[in-house]
Design a protein around this motif. Structure first.
Motif, PDB file in Angstrom:
ATOM      1  N   UNK A   1     -42.716 -59.119  85.596  1.00 42.79           N
ATOM      2  CA  UNK A   1     -42.178 -60.453  85.831  1.00 42.79           C
ATOM      3  C   UNK A   1     -41.868 -61.195  84.548  1.00 42.79           C
ATOM      4  N   UNK A   2     -42.494 -60.826  83.464  1.00 37.80           N
ATOM      5  CA  UNK A   2     -42.074 -61.384  82.179  1.00 37.80           C
ATOM      6  C   UNK A   2     -40.630 -60.988  81.898  1.00 37.80           C
ATOM      7  N   UNK A   3     -40.300 -59.721  82.124  1.00 41.23           N
ATOM      8  CA  UNK A   3     -38.914 -59.286  81.950  1.00 41.23           C
ATOM      9  C   UNK A   3     -37.965 -60.010  82.879  1.00 41.23           C
ATOM     10  N   UNK A   4     -38.371 -60.216  84.125  1.00 40.77           N
ATOM     11  CA  UNK A   4     -37.491 -60.888  85.079  1.00 40.77           C
ATOM     12  C   UNK A   4     -37.266 -62.349  84.700  1.00 40.77           C
ATOM     13  N   UNK A   5     -38.322 -63.056  84.327  1.00 35.56           N
ATOM     14  CA  UNK A   5     -38.163 -64.468  83.970  1.00 35.56           C
ATOM     15  C   UNK A   5     -37.291 -64.635  82.729  1.00 35.56           C
ATOM     16  N   UNK A   6     -37.439 -63.756  81.749  1.00 38.49           N
ATOM     17  CA  UNK A   6     -36.618 -63.858  80.544  1.00 38.49           C
ATOM     18  C   UNK A   6     -35.149 -63.599  80.867  1.00 38.49           C
ATOM     19  N   UNK A   7     -34.876 -62.590  81.685  1.00 40.19           N
ATOM     20  CA  UNK A   7     -33.488 -62.315  82.068  1.00 40.19           C
ATOM     21  C   UNK A   7     -32.922 -63.441  82.937  1.00 40.19           C
ATOM     22  N   UNK A   8     -33.757 -63.974  83.815  1.00 38.52           N
ATOM     23  CA  UNK A   8     -33.310 -65.066  84.687  1.00 38.52           C
ATOM     24  C   UNK A   8     -32.941 -66.287  83.863  1.00 38.52           C
ATOM     25  N   UNK A   9     -33.776 -66.620  82.893  1.00 37.45           N
ATOM     26  CA  UNK A   9     -33.476 -67.760  82.044  1.00 37.45           C
ATOM     27  C   UNK A   9     -32.230 -67.544  81.215  1.00 37.45           C
ATOM     28  N   UNK A  10     -32.063 -66.329  80.684  1.00 39.10           N
ATOM     29  CA  UNK A  10     -30.884 -66.045  79.865  1.00 39.10           C
ATOM     30  C   UNK A  10     -29.598 -66.109  80.685  1.00 39.10           C
ATOM     31  N   UNK A  11     -29.632 -65.574  81.918  1.00 44.26           N
ATOM     32  CA  UNK A  11     -28.440 -65.612  82.771  1.00 44.26           C
ATOM     33  C   UNK A  11     -28.061 -67.043  83.127  1.00 44.26           C
TER      34      UNK A  11
END
Length: 349
Positions: free
Chosen positions: A52-62
């Motif tokens: 979920x760290x990976x998901x939150x970082x990608x979500x924020x970047x998108x």
């Protein structure tokens, strides 16, 4: 020896021997330490957090990519001010559907500028870029033994609030790039890294699908297609391949189906399949586990799809399969019952 009383004095004496004292240590010598390359057991809770760290970082970047496009349209005359009304409306819809900020009352520049800032910095329950950063920071706080010091420093860095809105967004974008680089080059290739990268590979194509549905439809204008290339960070790749101008089918092929585009959908699907093939299994001699089978089916669907046939229904199907695959990964590897905690934005300590 007398016990010292209040007010009494004491002196210490050191007696030197005629020869140096042989050093004594309880540490093992170099030649007796057994070498290890097995990183040990990865707890389910840690795998869940890193995923979920990976998901939150990608979500924020998108989301930040959408915000930057909106701010560029509404603030700077040199970075997208000529976007058509329909393209701008699609940008607003994508940000609004992410519940990043209250919907703007109109598409006037002042309202768009306020909306873009809010989507980047809103609190009070909104799923803004700042909220995604806060969730990533919470995971970093309980994962310090798994992440590099530089990665922790970037996660803990204050949200940029100085300077103009575009400058703050650019600063935050560079921070996302740095975090992605640290994750790609500084984490050992262990299962911990695989789960972190899996989270990124699940979230990135979901964002790409939303953008492709909004800007890659049959009636897409040049503004729509150019915006899609911007959001997929694929402008340079497209210009290098096609010198005759922008067209829908080549754009779709690049951002969705080209397995060599590291920002595209096909690349993420292949990476997901590779990670799942190398994660531990319950049995080495049985049929593929559910998460592996679903990843293989998704890989085949993407591989045989033609750009000209990539319509809204096909994109929805790929997105639904990615969601089901994420659920299958959670059921196989993560703590049962953690989904409600994640939905509430809580961190598994």
């Amino acid at each position: 020896a007398r016990h010292l009383q209040i007010g009494s004095r004491s002196a210490a004496a050191v007696i030197h021997g005629p020869e140096p004292v042989t050093p004594v240590t309880l540490l093992p010598s170099d030649d007796t330490t057994q070498l290890r390359r097995n990183p040990g057991t990865l707890p389910s809770r840690v795998a869940d957090n890193l995923f979920w760290l990976g998901r939150y970082l990608e979500r924020g970047e998108a989301l930040l990519g959408l915000v930057r496009s909106l701010l560029g349209h509404s603030i700077s005359a040199d970075t997208g001010a000529a976007l058509s009304v329909e393209t701008v409306r699609q940008l607003v819809d994508l940000v609004g559907q992410a519940a990043a900020a209250p919907w703007p009352p109109s598409l006037r520049r002042a309202d768009l500028s306020h909306f873009g800032r809010a989507a980047g910095e809103a609190t009070d329950g909104w799923s803004s870029v700042r909220a995604s950063n806060r969730q990533a920071r919470g995971i970093g706080a309980v994962s310090r033994d798994r992440l590099s010091a530089d990665m922790i420093k970037l996660l803990d860095a204050p949200f940029p609030l100085k300077g103009g809105a575009l400058d703050r967004a650019g600063s935050l974008q560079r921070r996302y790039y740095a975090l992605a680089g640290l994750g790609a080059e500084h984490l050992g290739r262990t299962d911990a890294w695989r789960f972190h990268d899996l989270g990124r590979r699940i979230e990135r194509p979901l964002a790409a699908i939303r953008a492709t549905r909004a800007f890659g439809h049959v009636q897409a204008t040049s503004d729509d297609l150019s915006t899609l290339l911007d959001l997929a960070d694929s402008q340079i790749s497209y210009r290098q391949r096609y010198l005759t101008g922008i067209a829908r089918v080549p754009v779709l092929d690049l951002v969705a189906l080209d397995p060599g585009n590291p920002r595209g959908i096909a690349y993420q699907v292949a990476a997901i399949c590779d990670h799942l093939a190398k994660l531990p299994l319950l049995s080495d001699d049985g049929p593929p586990e559910p998460q592996q089978a679903q990843a293989a089916e998704l890989t085949a669907i993407v591989a045989i799809t033609q750009a000209a046939a990539l319509d809204d229904a096909k994109l929805i199907e790929i997105g639904n399969r990615l969601g089901s695959l994420s659920d299958a990964i959670a059921r196989r590897y993560f703590l049962q019952g953690s989904e409600p905690l994640r939905a509430a934005g809580l961190v598994l300590a």
